[in-house]
Design a protein around this motif. Structure first.
Motif, PDB file in Angstrom:
ATOM      1  N   ASN A  16       0.836  -1.207   0.000  1.00  0.00           N
ATOM      2  CA  ASN A  16       0.000   0.000   0.000  1.00  0.00           C
ATOM      3  C   ASN A  16       0.866   1.251   0.000  1.00  0.00           C
ATOM      4  O   ASN A  16       0.564   2.223  -0.694  1.00  0.00           O
ATOM      5  CB  ASN A  16      -0.945   0.009   1.194  1.00  0.00           C
ATOM      6  CG  ASN A  16      -2.054  -1.012   1.063  1.00  0.00           C
ATOM      7  OD1 ASN A  16      -2.321  -1.507  -0.033  1.00  0.00           O
ATOM      8  ND2 ASN A  16      -2.681  -1.342   2.174  1.00  0.00           N
ATOM      9  N   LEU A  17       1.938   1.255   0.786  1.00  0.00           N
ATOM     10  CA  LEU A  17       2.841   2.403   0.805  1.00  0.00           C
ATOM     11  C   LEU A  17       3.505   2.591  -0.553  1.00  0.00           C
ATOM     12  O   LEU A  17       3.680   3.705  -1.024  1.00  0.00           O
ATOM     13  CB  LEU A  17       3.904   2.226   1.891  1.00  0.00           C
ATOM     14  CG  LEU A  17       3.428   2.354   3.336  1.00  0.00           C
ATOM     15  CD1 LEU A  17       4.551   1.989   4.295  1.00  0.00           C
ATOM     16  CD2 LEU A  17       2.934   3.756   3.614  1.00  0.00           C
ATOM     17  N   ALA A  23       1.630   6.861  -6.653  1.00  0.00           N
ATOM     18  CA  ALA A  23       0.520   7.759  -6.995  1.00  0.00           C
ATOM     19  C   ALA A  23       0.877   9.192  -6.613  1.00  0.00           C
ATOM     20  O   ALA A  23       0.587  10.135  -7.365  1.00  0.00           O
ATOM     21  CB  ALA A  23      -0.752   7.318  -6.275  1.00  0.00           C
ATOM     22  N   TRP A  24       1.502   9.361  -5.479  1.00  0.00           N
ATOM     23  CA  TRP A  24       1.927  10.693  -5.036  1.00  0.00           C
ATOM     24  C   TRP A  24       2.902  11.298  -6.038  1.00  0.00           C
ATOM     25  O   TRP A  24       2.813  12.467  -6.380  1.00  0.00           O
ATOM     26  CB  TRP A  24       2.565  10.568  -3.652  1.00  0.00           C
ATOM     27  CG  TRP A  24       2.906  11.862  -3.002  1.00  0.00           C
ATOM     28  CD1 TRP A  24       4.150  12.385  -2.817  1.00  0.00           C
ATOM     29  CD2 TRP A  24       2.007  12.812  -2.430  1.00  0.00           C
ATOM     30  NE1 TRP A  24       4.082  13.585  -2.177  1.00  0.00           N
ATOM     31  CE2 TRP A  24       2.771  13.877  -1.914  1.00  0.00           C
ATOM     32  CE3 TRP A  24       0.619  12.854  -2.293  1.00  0.00           C
ATOM     33  CZ2 TRP A  24       2.206  14.975  -1.297  1.00  0.00           C
ATOM     34  CZ3 TRP A  24       0.054  13.952  -1.666  1.00  0.00           C
ATOM     35  CH2 TRP A  24       0.854  14.996  -1.190  1.00  0.00           C
ATOM     36  N   ASP A  25       3.815  10.487  -6.538  1.00  0.00           N
ATOM     37  CA  ASP A  25       4.785  10.957  -7.544  1.00  0.00           C
ATOM     38  C   ASP A  25       4.086  11.324  -8.845  1.00  0.00           C
ATOM     39  O   ASP A  25       4.460  12.301  -9.499  1.00  0.00           O
ATOM     40  CB  ASP A  25       5.841   9.892  -7.823  1.00  0.00           C
ATOM     41  CG  ASP A  25       6.795   9.704  -6.658  1.00  0.00           C
ATOM     42  OD1 ASP A  25       6.875  10.614  -5.802  1.00  0.00           O
ATOM     43  OD2 ASP A  25       7.456   8.651  -6.594  1.00  0.00           O
ATOM     44  N   GLU A  26       3.088  10.550  -9.231  1.00  0.00           N
ATOM     45  CA  GLU A  26       2.370  10.831 -10.475  1.00  0.00           C
ATOM     46  C   GLU A  26       1.606  12.149 -10.403  1.00  0.00           C
ATOM     47  O   GLU A  26       1.334  12.774 -11.424  1.00  0.00           O
ATOM     48  CB  GLU A  26       1.398   9.696 -10.811  1.00  0.00           C
ATOM     49  CG  GLU A  26       2.069   8.400 -11.185  1.00  0.00           C
ATOM     50  CD  GLU A  26       2.913   8.510 -12.443  1.00  0.00           C
ATOM     51  OE1 GLU A  26       2.502   9.203 -13.394  1.00  0.00           O
ATOM     52  OE2 GLU A  26       4.001   7.900 -12.470  1.00  0.00           O
ATOM     53  N   LEU A  27       1.260  12.571  -9.217  1.00  0.00           N
ATOM     54  CA  LEU A  27       0.492  13.809  -9.040  1.00  0.00           C
ATOM     55  C   LEU A  27       1.373  15.039  -8.815  1.00  0.00           C
ATOM     56  O   LEU A  27       0.860  16.116  -8.534  1.00  0.00           O
ATOM     57  CB  LEU A  27      -0.474  13.656  -7.859  1.00  0.00           C
ATOM     58  CG  LEU A  27      -1.569  12.619  -8.049  1.00  0.00           C
ATOM     59  CD1 LEU A  27      -2.333  12.420  -6.747  1.00  0.00           C
ATOM     60  CD2 LEU A  27      -2.507  13.021  -9.165  1.00  0.00           C
ATOM     61  N   LYS A  28       2.674  14.906  -8.964  1.00  0.00           N
ATOM     62  CA  LYS A  28       3.561  16.025  -8.630  1.00  0.00           C
ATOM     63  C   LYS A  28       3.321  17.241  -9.511  1.00  0.00           C
ATOM     64  O   LYS A  28       3.449  18.372  -9.039  1.00  0.00           O
ATOM     65  CB  LYS A  28       5.025  15.601  -8.648  1.00  0.00           C
ATOM     66  CG  LYS A  28       5.558  15.158  -9.972  1.00  0.00           C
ATOM     67  CD  LYS A  28       6.972  14.619  -9.819  1.00  0.00           C
ATOM     68  CE  LYS A  28       7.331  13.820 -11.056  1.00  0.00           C
ATOM     69  NZ  LYS A  28       8.532  13.051 -10.844  1.00  0.00           N
ATOM     70  N   HIS A  29       2.955  17.066 -10.776  1.00  0.00           N
ATOM     71  CA  HIS A  29       2.654  18.218 -11.631  1.00  0.00           C
ATOM     72  C   HIS A  29       1.461  18.996 -11.078  1.00  0.00           C
ATOM     73  O   HIS A  29       1.492  20.222 -10.979  1.00  0.00           O
ATOM     74  CB  HIS A  29       2.346  17.767 -13.068  1.00  0.00           C
ATOM     75  CG  HIS A  29       3.547  17.310 -13.814  1.00  0.00           C
ATOM     76  ND1 HIS A  29       4.036  16.032 -13.708  1.00  0.00           N
ATOM     77  CD2 HIS A  29       4.363  17.967 -14.682  1.00  0.00           C
ATOM     78  CE1 HIS A  29       5.098  15.916 -14.482  1.00  0.00           C
ATOM     79  NE2 HIS A  29       5.328  17.074 -15.082  1.00  0.00           N
TER      80      HIS A  29
END
Length: 151
Positions: A16-17, A23-29
């Motif tokens: 999960n982590l 997912a957190w990295d994909e949302l950086k933009h």
């Protein structure tokens, strides 16, 4: 001897982590664009501060689009100083002369040779009264509005 489970989460939590991290990295933009929009005193920020400190992942084209689309209703001001906007324009011109842009966020490609109206006019008209709904829809009362009415 201490159990390793005290130091590491169980396997499922590790997975999960891992997914949350990716997912957190994909949302950086998006995170950086929102962070840029909510910071105070944008007109005092330099292009270097914006492009290297606040939004290092965003391209100059992306920052320019966000900056020129934004208007502060509360104070009636644009988001950045005219000098910063001008510098962005210069850099974008240089970039467009050197290579193809790799930006994908907020791209606006005006080179598409057709409009939405052209597309809608090119489509055939379909009379849906001739189409029989699938049994699942016919049998479910929640979809009764889709069924033909007996006049």
């Amino acid at each position: 001897m201490l159990s390793s489970s005290l130091f590491y989460p169980p396997t499922k939590e590790k997975e999960n982590l891992q997914f949350a991290g990716s997912a957190w990295d994909e949302l950086k933009h998006i995170r950086q664009a929102i962070g840029f929009l909510v910071i105070h005193q944008k007109p005092k920020k330099t292009l270097d501060e914006i492009s290297h400190d606040l939004c290092p992942v965003l391209s100059i084209q992306q920052l320019y689009r966000i900056s020129t689309m934004y208007w502060d209703d509360k104070y009636g001001t644009h988001s950045l100083s005219p000098d910063v906007i001008s510098n962005m324009r210069v850099l974008m011109t240089e970039d467009s002369n050197n290579a193809v842009s790799s930006s994908f966020l907020l791209d606006d490609d005006s080179s598409i040779p057709f409009t939405v109206d052209d597309l809608s006019k090119s489509m055939d008209q379909i009379d849906i009264s001739d189409i029989e709904p699938p049994p699942l829809i016919r049998e479910n009362s929640g979809f009764s509005f889709l069924l033909p009415r007996a006049d």
